[in-house]
Every structure is written in structure tokens, then in C-alpha cells.
Motif scaffolding. Sequence first.
Motif: not given
Length: 662
Positions: A213-217, A227-228, A245-252, A307-312
Motif C-alpha cells: 500500500l502506497n499512502c501518505s505517511l 495504490k495497491v 487477481q489478488i491486486k484487483k481484489i485488494m484494490q477494491t 486488510a491482512i485477514e481479508y487477504a487470508e
Amino acid sequence: MRMCSRQERIQKDVNVVIQRCKAEDECLFSNFRYADATFMFTYSQGSRRISYSVNVSDDYPDNTYVSNSENADDGLITMDPIPVIFQKIASEMKPNDATSDCPSDCPSFEKTTDNDSEEVHSDGPEEEEDSEEENDYYGGQEENVDDENQKHPQLEADLQAVRDLKGAHAVSLREYPGFDDVDINLHIDVSFLDEETALCWGVIRQEPVTIRLNCSLAQYLGGTVPKVDVFQVSIQKDRFGLGHQIKKIMQTFVTEQWGEQGEQGEQGTVLSLAETPTPSRFNFGFKTSDTDAKSVPDRHRGFLVQAIEYAEKRIPVLNEFCVICDEAHVFLNGPMLRPYVCETELCIFAFQTLGVMNKVTDVIATGAQVVDLLLSMARAALVSCRKDLIFDPYPSVVDPGNPEKLALDPKSKNYDRVSKAFDSLPRIQQMTQTAHSEMKKQMDTVDNLSLPLLQWVISSNRSHIAKLTADKQLEFMHTPHQFLLLSSSPAKEAKFRDARKTHGSTFLFHGSNIENWHSIMRKGLVVASNTKYQLHGAAYGVGIYLSPTSSLSFGYSGIGGYGMQSASQNDNNTAKNKEGQGLQFLKSRNLKCIALCEVITSPDLRRNGTIWVHPNAEYVCTRFFFVYEDGQTGDPNINTQDAKIYDQILKVVTSRHHATKT
């Protein structure tokens, strides 16, 4: 200090290099240019000139590609920023070595320097950079960061929550001094995947999948949506298909959840781990429903844990969802192993026109015998008198001349047009020796649907099939055409393993005509008893029919590759084969195929002499696949219940698992 974008950071890094060269009395680098995401410069020494290109990606500094004119085909992908890349190049080009030729083992960074021009050409504005900024990259003093760019307290709390719950290895951070910009790397453990699934999905199970994840510090959740990016370090990005496929899922997911979490961050509420209950570990072996897989985990432990648990939750069931729209597949017989696109036209258009299948030449080069086999199965189904039933699925191919239209459409089947495209395919041997662009040009000249149809045959296969090496083959099967065949989803395999612990398992043959395998590869073995797909009756009840004896299964595989057609039809097809689609490995159209399955020996497995019937398709998993040419069947007296035969099967299965692990 205002927030700097990634593009601004690239321009700043380019200017650091330029200013450094300007400050040197005798710099051998010149012609600096930055355009179209590529930083170019030239090294000159005497008569020797080398042009360098540093191509940056959207996730700079990661996946930066460095190449030069002396070794154009030997580029390097690096995670270093431009000043570090330049420093490495410059350090390799020492003054006393400047006139020497580059040795054969010279690194891909190669040498660089230039002494001519001090004029700088860049698409972006040129900035004066002081020595302190340059020192950021060369071991000097770090630039002070304004209070505005200090790490947001909620970010620190969320990072600590991940470390406490998942371990310190589960998250890493990369900050960029002087920029309100941070890369948060969430490392997802995928070792829960079994060896077969990891092999099929192209995943290194011993290495985490990284979600960046690229975001504001300084603003974190109060800033813009990150951006994912998704990758595995050891896999080249364009070859990590699952990552897309994972990128599309996690960006959403991030886009939908970031706003709610941002409001909490704006309020300044720092959530601590002690305020929330400890989560239960996700059961990867349990088959989740569409609702379960997409349900959002508890967010009180912080956004990063969420986010981690959703990916898992999502990764174990990727095969159950369309790779484009992420809607659940509708399976008649349960999900298959390989992820694929759904049947909606919009997804088919996106899948075929966005370049997803452009690596067909790579597939042919590494698995030509498998492609051969898939084409043979498809053609057998196409010429069968039962093609309305068994040439299923029918191809969905976008019209090359009109990307908004299907040239081959399941809603309007044209078998003659499919047959014409098949007949136009070149020999597999020719395909293995031809670059994709050249092959496309040649095939389009003959029939512009032949390449898209070939791509569809390869990509629509939802089973994992791979040629077995000689040392992994079963000698008693007496054929060189032996394949590993896996079609069960991770959820089915997990259920199968649990059942094996309770009831045990054995190995049985399943024979079926080659024309039926086109559908089986995409839908799995099904209970066809008392359905329109039934061919041989159901004298021993409803279920999948199997046998411990090879002779019986050879019989069910059919006399010839096209057992349902006349001899004259078969002769005509053989003639076509000589003119058109020639088979490099399977030289005959008269093929027999049988599978060796692992079967749960539960009480409902019915044994009727040499005919065994299992009513539960979940308890039958294909393991090996054998192909015979010209009607040769091998040894008809093999019995899998014979101790010696059974031991040989177990030995190959064990060695295969061991080879995958190592």
C-alpha cells in the motif's frame, strides 16, 4: 512541506544524478534525458559509447528495468532508486578500466560515464539540488522532515497491531525522507496451500505474497486512497498471474474501506490491541460461501490487520471467483482448481483483449505435449456425433477485427467455423520455435481465429496437467505419455484429506473416450448416471464408475480416439491432420485415455467385482493420466489392489510430493 507524488520523486532522483555529474570536473556521462518513464544517458570514453536506459514502473523504485546498448538482451530488474543505480554503474566504470572491454561476467548494470555535454534534456522541470539531498542516497546526512511528514500515530498503532497478532515478519515499512510518502508491505503467509495448488497457481508457497500500500505517511487513513500492488519477490511480475487477481481484489477492498477508517483516523482515535478480543485463526481448509469469503473482517484491530485477514480469506478460494469481475462462479459440480474468467461477455472481452493470454508461446514452449493433448481432446469432442453435449464449454473468442463482438459465441454455435480454425493451426513443433509476434502474423495470414482459439483452449483448461518426467512415471503403464492430472479445488482437497484420515483411500482407474475429456478437464469428473451425459447405463447404481483393473477401464476408453464416428470420417480427419494441425508428440488421432484416481474407501463405496462405484464425486480425485496411441492399451492385467502395483503408485506419489517441496 507539501506532499510529493511518486512522479515528483522520480524527477528529483533524476536531478540528483544530473547535478552530481555537473559538479564533477571530468564526468564521462552526458545526453541526460527523461521521457516516457525512461531516464537515458550516454557513456563516452574514446571511441567507445554506451547508451543506458533506466525504465521506471508505476511502483518506483521497485521493478525498475536497467539496460544498455552493449547488452540489449541482458537487462536487470532492481528495487534501487535512480541515484543508487547510477552510483553502481559509475563505480563499475573506474577510470583505469575505462578503455578496457567489459568482461564476460560483468553485471547487467554495466559501465557508464560521459565527458561531453553539460546540457540537460528532461521532460520535467529541472531543479537545483543541494549536496544534502544528494547525500540522502550516498551515505551522507539525512534530510530533516517537517512535522507535517511525521508518521501518523494511527499508522504506528496499526503496525504494532500487525506485529502483535501476526508477528514482526508480517509487515515492513519503507519511508522516503523528504516526502510524505510511505510503502506499507503486508506479507501474507501462503504456506497453507498444498504443493499441487501452489504449483498450479504459480505461487512459491515458502515465500509470502506481498501486498503493498502506497499512502501518505503523515495523513495515513485521512489521505487519499492508496495504490495497491501485489507480488512475490522471486517471481517476475508479468509472470505472477495470480498477483493480478489478488491486486484487483485488494484494490477494491482498500477503496471501499479506506474512507470509513479515514474518519476514525481524522478523529485522532488510536486503537490498541488490548481493547479488542483475540481473533480466531482462519480455517483455510473450510469451504467458504461467496458471502463468507467476501465478508469484511472485524476492523477494531486496525486497518492493516483487517486488510491482512481479508487477504487470508480470499486467497484460498481465488479459483471460485472470476478473475475479472470477482463474482462467484456458478458450478454444477463444484469449483475446479485453476482460476479463470466467468462466462459473461464483458469479462470475456476484458480477459482476451487486455493481454492476459499473450504468453501463449511461453506455455507452448514449456508444455508443448500438454497443449498437444488439449487440442486432441477438443478436436475429438468437436467431430463427435455428441458434440452438442460434450464440446462443452464451446469457445468464447473475441473477433480480432471487432473487439466488441464475439467471433465464436456459445449462444450461436458454429461448429464448422471452429473446425476451420483448428485445421489452420500450424504444427506444434513450429510453434515451439517461433516468437509470439511472428507466430501471430503467420497464423493471422491463414485464419485470424486460429491463434485466439488456441489461446482459448489453453486458458480455459481448469485442471492442472503436466508431463511426468521419466523417473516419475509408472513403468507398468507402458506408455511414455504420462501426466500429472489435478482438478480438485483447494477446498475439495482439504475435505478429501480429512476424509482420508477417517476412511482411508485407494487408487482406481477411470476410463472414458478422449472426446469426453475436453469437458472433464474444465468441469471435473461428474456423476453422469441417469443424466443426458450417461453412455453405458447405471447397472450398479448412481455414481462415478471406476475399476481396480486396467482392462475394464481400457474398454470404457473406446476403441479409437473417435469411437463415435465412422472409419471413413476418421480417415478424412487423418488427411486433414497431415495438411494442417500436425501433432508433434501425439502422432495419432486414434488415442485412448485413462485416469488413475485416488478414491476414499468410505462405507458408501460399492464394490461389484471389478466395477466399483462411488456416489460422492467429492471423494474421487484424479492424480495421473495416461495416453495410448494407435489403439495400443498397454498391459490389460494391471490391478491396483495388487500389493506390488499399489506400492509402486505410492512410491511415485511420495516422490512427487518430495520433489515439489524441495
